[in-house]
Design a protein around this motif. Sequence first.
Motif, short mmCIF file in Angstrom:
data_model
loop_
_atom_site.label_atom_id
_atom_site.label_comp_id
_atom_site.label_asym_id
_atom_site.label_seq_id
_atom_site.Cartn_x
_atom_site.Cartn_y
_atom_site.Cartn_z
N LEU A 114 7.59 29.43 94.26
CA LEU A 114 8.56 28.33 94.36
C LEU A 114 8.53 27.51 93.07
O LEU A 114 9.57 27.16 92.51
N PHE A 115 7.31 27.26 92.59
CA PHE A 115 7.15 26.47 91.37
C PHE A 115 7.85 27.13 90.18
O PHE A 115 8.62 26.49 89.48
N TYR A 116 7.60 28.42 89.99
CA TYR A 116 8.22 29.11 88.86
C TYR A 116 9.74 29.14 88.99
O TYR A 116 10.46 29.02 88.00
N ARG A 117 10.19 29.28 90.22
CA ARG A 117 11.64 29.32 90.45
C ARG A 117 12.27 27.97 90.08
O ARG A 117 13.28 27.91 89.38
N VAL B 27 -1.63 33.39 101.04
CA VAL B 27 -0.17 33.40 101.23
C VAL B 27 0.43 32.08 100.74
O VAL B 27 1.46 32.05 100.06
N LEU B 28 -0.28 30.98 101.05
CA LEU B 28 0.22 29.65 100.67
C LEU B 28 0.31 29.53 99.15
O LEU B 28 1.32 29.09 98.60
N LYS B 29 -0.75 29.96 98.47
CA LYS B 29 -0.79 29.84 97.01
C LYS B 29 0.30 30.69 96.35
O LYS B 29 0.97 30.25 95.42
N ARG B 30 0.47 31.90 96.91
CA ARG B 30 1.47 32.80 96.34
C ARG B 30 2.87 32.20 96.51
O ARG B 30 3.67 32.16 95.58
N ALA B 31 3.13 31.69 97.73
CA ALA B 31 4.46 31.14 98.02
C ALA B 31 4.74 29.90 97.18
O ALA B 31 5.81 29.78 96.58
N GLU C 220 10.44 26.01 80.10
CA GLU C 220 9.92 27.32 79.69
C GLU C 220 8.44 27.46 79.99
O GLU C 220 7.62 26.74 79.42
N VAL C 221 8.10 28.35 80.89
CA VAL C 221 6.68 28.67 81.08
C VAL C 221 6.56 30.18 81.28
O VAL C 221 7.51 30.83 81.70
N PHE C 222 5.40 30.72 80.95
CA PHE C 222 5.18 32.15 81.16
C PHE C 222 4.90 32.39 82.63
O PHE C 222 4.01 31.77 83.20
N TYR C 223 5.63 33.31 83.21
CA TYR C 223 5.45 33.64 84.62
C TYR C 223 4.04 34.22 84.82
O TYR C 223 3.62 35.12 84.09
N ASN C 224 3.33 33.67 85.80
CA ASN C 224 1.97 34.14 86.14
C ASN C 224 0.92 33.99 85.04
O ASN C 224 -0.07 34.71 85.02
N HIS C 225 1.18 33.07 84.12
CA HIS C 225 0.13 32.76 83.14
C HIS C 225 -0.47 31.40 83.54
O HIS C 225 0.26 30.45 83.75
N ALA C 226 -1.79 31.39 83.68
CA ALA C 226 -2.41 30.10 84.00
C ALA C 226 -3.06 29.57 82.72
O ALA C 226 -2.36 29.40 81.73
N ASP C 227 -4.35 29.36 82.71
CA ASP C 227 -4.94 28.81 81.50
C ASP C 227 -5.94 29.75 80.85
O ASP C 227 -6.86 29.31 80.18
N TYR C 228 -5.73 31.04 81.05
CA TYR C 228 -6.56 32.05 80.40
C TYR C 228 -5.83 32.48 79.14
O TYR C 228 -4.83 33.21 79.21
N ILE D 181 -0.12 19.91 93.57
CA ILE D 181 1.19 19.25 93.58
C ILE D 181 1.32 18.38 92.32
O ILE D 181 2.35 18.38 91.65
N SER D 182 0.24 17.68 92.01
CA SER D 182 0.29 16.79 90.85
C SER D 182 0.53 17.58 89.56
O SER D 182 1.32 17.18 88.70
N LEU D 183 -0.09 18.75 89.45
CA LEU D 183 0.11 19.60 88.27
C LEU D 183 1.56 20.09 88.20
O LEU D 183 2.19 20.08 87.15
N ALA D 184 2.08 20.49 89.37
CA ALA D 184 3.46 21.00 89.41
C ALA D 184 4.44 19.89 89.03
O ALA D 184 5.37 20.12 88.24
N ILE D 185 4.22 18.68 89.53
CA ILE D 185 5.13 17.57 89.20
C ILE D 185 5.02 17.23 87.72
O ILE D 185 6.02 16.99 87.05
N ASN D 186 3.81 17.25 87.19
CA ASN D 186 3.62 17.02 85.75
C ASN D 186 4.38 18.05 84.94
O ASN D 186 5.03 17.71 83.97
N GLY D 187 4.26 19.29 85.36
CA GLY D 187 4.94 20.38 84.66
C GLY D 187 6.43 20.17 84.65
O GLY D 187 7.09 20.28 83.61
N LEU D 188 6.96 19.84 85.80
CA LEU D 188 8.41 19.70 85.92
C LEU D 188 8.92 18.48 85.16
O LEU D 188 9.84 18.58 84.35
N THR D 189 8.29 17.34 85.39
CA THR D 189 8.83 16.12 84.78
C THR D 189 8.52 16.03 83.29
O THR D 189 9.21 15.33 82.56
N SER D 190 7.49 16.75 82.83
CA SER D 190 7.19 16.68 81.40
C SER D 190 8.05 17.64 80.59
O SER D 190 8.14 17.49 79.38
N PHE D 191 8.60 18.64 81.24
CA PHE D 191 9.32 19.65 80.47
C PHE D 191 10.76 19.84 80.86
O PHE D 191 11.41 20.74 80.36
#
Length: 316
Positions: free
Chosen positions: A146-149, A138-142, A157-165, A220-230
């Motif tokens: 939140l991150f995508y939102r 539940v935590l990961k999903r929520a 711009e990121v693909f919704y529900n795409h990770a690194d596959y 959290i670190s990945l999410a912050i990187n994603g946000l601040t880098s893009f």
Amino acid sequence: MNTNLWIVVPCYNEEMILEKTAVCLKEKMEKLNRLDILSGNGRIVFVDDGSSDGTWQKIRELAGSDKMFLGIRLSHNRGQQNALLAGMIYAKDRCDCVATIDADMQDDIDVLPAFLEKYAEGCQIVYGVRKNRNEDTVLKRATAQLFYRIMKLMGAEVFYNHADYRLMSRKALEALAEYSEVNLFLRGMIPQIGMKSAVVYYDRKARTAGKTKYSVRKMISLAINGLTSFSERPLHLISVTGIICSLLSLLGMAYALISYFFGYTVPGWTAIVCSIWLLGGIQLMCLGIVGEYIGRIFSEVKRRPRYYIEETTEMG
Ligand code: UDP
Ligand code: MG
């Protein structure tokens, strides 16, 4: 088609899983070789991201037993994104395309032929997108939602529900190699390459064994990187907040002056304390956001190497 496909697998403390994963991937490769979809000289590259368990030992054993397996060991735990990049850059000049996949076999390898089909149609990047998040906690999903939102709100711009596959052609990898940033968020960088791409949907399974290697801190670190880098929108938000605060304080001043002239000047302790708290809070928040950017600028200008390959297994 006879494509020379290399598969890159980042591994951090995955000794429990590695053998099973190796068998699954090898079977898949061999099957695709037999069908003449693959060329027969593809490799599976395990990137040991500075594991502290017996992961490297296992990788060496695998590489020793079968030339299809290769190992790269990073000198230190640099995180999945760096491990992926190390593997992709290593593979880049030796193959036609690279598929990246997690070591835990959560991503469905049965869609690899679909990846290759898209590649054969001329796509340089193929994104694996999961159909749903039913397997997540539940935590990961929520937190993911939140991150995508937030990313969407901030215009990144990121693909919704795409990770690194995903699968990338050599051409796309060459473009990726031009990116010299240190704070990696591949899911944001790769769509920016902008070459012809496609999406393949798949069902994500549960981990075959072991626990997640993505701690809350790493997430959290990945999410912050994603946000601040893009996104530079947080910086705009600071300016907007500043303007609104100034306007509100003008209104406040007008109110104070009117009260003064009409003689209602009761010592306003509450108002003072509230405004100190409010403004103090806002200022701190703004400073924090600015700090995030400065921190990243700091690490970017240093241009430190993103990883060192300490050891590789001999190529057979
Ligand atoms: N991983 C890595 N370095 C790290 C953390 C994870 O190379 O610091 C690898 C890990 O071994 C796995 C992949 O990244 O192959 C994804 O990690 P995990 O499956 O633990 O994440 P989750 O699926 O729980 O998000
Ligand atoms: Mg996983």
